[in-house]
Motif scaffolding. Structure first.
Motif, mmCIF file in Angstrom:
data_model
loop_
_atom_site.group_PDB
_atom_site.id
_atom_site.type_symbol
_atom_site.label_atom_id
_atom_site.label_comp_id
_atom_site.label_asym_id
_atom_site.label_seq_id
_atom_site.Cartn_x
_atom_site.Cartn_y
_atom_site.Cartn_z
ATOM 1 N N GLU A 62 -2.923 -4.071 4.598
ATOM 2 C CA GLU A 62 -1.479 -3.825 4.492
ATOM 3 C C GLU A 62 -0.749 -4.188 5.785
ATOM 4 O O GLU A 62 -0.298 -3.329 6.537
ATOM 5 N N ALA A 118 1.014 -1.750 -2.203
ATOM 6 C CA ALA A 118 1.669 -1.076 -1.080
ATOM 7 C C ALA A 118 1.309 0.400 -1.095
ATOM 8 O O ALA A 118 1.172 1.010 -2.164
ATOM 9 N N ARG A 177 5.065 1.094 4.126
ATOM 10 C CA ARG A 177 4.695 -0.124 3.405
ATOM 11 C C ARG A 177 5.306 -0.120 1.999
ATOM 12 O O ARG A 177 5.620 -1.174 1.458
#
Length: 347
Positions: free
Chosen positions: A179, A203, A211
């Motif tokens: 990520e 995410a 994120r």
């Protein structure tokens, strides 16, 4: 259909429940026997040579180790026949779980960087997709994606290949892998959306709620893969509840990649209590030793009722990109199964 002598009413209900799966990786669905078959076909010498060794290989230490194994498996897919073989097996296993429709992530970048043309990948996928619909009644759609940690150039190459060679069964575009920051990919996803592809990024699996915000604000996310880290941000929870932006949750995956430390700590029940739009998925089923039936069992073990399980099935229908008539028909089937089994499940 009905209750067999060896199963409980709950097991029979889960078996009969019509299902949709929205977060499952095609390559991550490669069964160990397929790994061995392809390994022998291509003379691979750097992979486990027995099913026992494969089981040990699949014991992930952490998320980077999972990515390492995942990419090694991808390396066994080399020609149209290989992609068709994998897709046919995945489709048959989905149909056996009464999955009627699935949107599968395809790690297209992992093939492009090995100089396998996108048209070869899609030819194998499409051949098996058409046969699966004809022979098993399961409809498959594709979400080509790439790993963000491989950089923007790989994302550009992936999108270019999709726009050039992607069939009409491609419905979205995704980003996964580690990520990393999502802002560098904003313009790329803008072009994907402008071309009619839905933004379906990973995410908040292990990168924190920031994120998830980045996926929403930078990538225009229409659905979030994982998103469990959203639970630590009250403002994000308010946003997700108000917008009903779907979160595709995969409990066993989160455990096996060490995103959570114990299955009983999974936030799925709290996510539903918070009013979030949640669907249930497997992510990479054989790698994580699960299937969609098992994820429904786990959800029940976490305290969800049969009515809750039916609600998760309805959520997946609603969050999918099936046409509206098919959504109504499948939701009605789910309601009918719930009605039929409600007396036995409440007894």
């Amino acid at each position: 259909m009905g209750l067999s002598s060896s199963e409980s009413p709950l097991e029979a209900f889960i078996r009969e429940l019509p299902k949709v799966e929205l977060h499952v990786h095609l390559e991550g669905s490669m069964q160990p026997d397929t790994v061995l078959q392809l390994s022998r076909k291509h003379g691979a010498t750097d992979l486990p040579a027995t099913l026992t060794e494969l089981a040990e290989w699949y014991a992930f230490r952490d998320f980077p180790h999972f990515i390492e194994v995942y990419l090694a498996s991808i390396g066994l897919l080399r020609d149209e026949e290989d992609f068709a073989l994998l897709t046919a097996d995945v489709a048959q296993r989905l149909a056996a779980q009464n999955v009627r429709y699935a949107e599968l992530h395809v790690s297209l970048f992992g093939h492009l960087i090995r100089d396998i043309p996108a048209h070869v990948v899609f030819a194998g996928l499409e051949h098996a997709r058409r046969e699966a619909e004809r022979d098993h009644g399961v409809r498959l759609r594709w979400i080509p994606d790439f790993a963000g940690d491989y950089g923007l150039d790989v994302g550009e190459r992936t999108l270019g290949a999709v726009l050039r060679d992607g069939p009409s069964s491609v419905i979205g575009f995704g980003i996964g892998g580690m990520e990393v920051e999502r802002a560098p990919f904003a313009e790329l996803f803008g072009r994907a959306r402008a071309a009619g592809l839905h933004s379906l990024p990973h995410a908040g699996e292990n990168g924190g709620p920031e994120r998830v915000w980045a996926a929403i604000e930078e990538l225009g996310a229409e659905r979030i893969g994982h998103g469990i880290d959203s639970m630590s941000d009250p403002r994000l929870l308010d946003y997700l509840r108000e917008t009903q932006l779907p979160l595709d949750i995969a409990p066993t995956s989160n455990l096996r990649t060490r995103a959570i430390d114990a299955i009983e700590h999974h936030p799925l029940p709290r996510m539903l209590e918070a009013g979030l739009m949640v669907t249930l998925n497997t992510d990479d089923p054989p790698m994580f030793g699960t299937d969609l039936h098992n994820e429904y069992r786990i959800a029940h073990q976490l305290g969800l009722s049969a009515e809750d399980l039916a609600g998760l099935a309805r959520n997946a229908v609603a969050a999918s990109y099936m046409d509206e008539a098919d959504k109504r028909s499948l939701a009605a089937e789910i309601d009918a199964v719930m009605t039929r089994w409600r007396p036995a499940l409440s007894g």
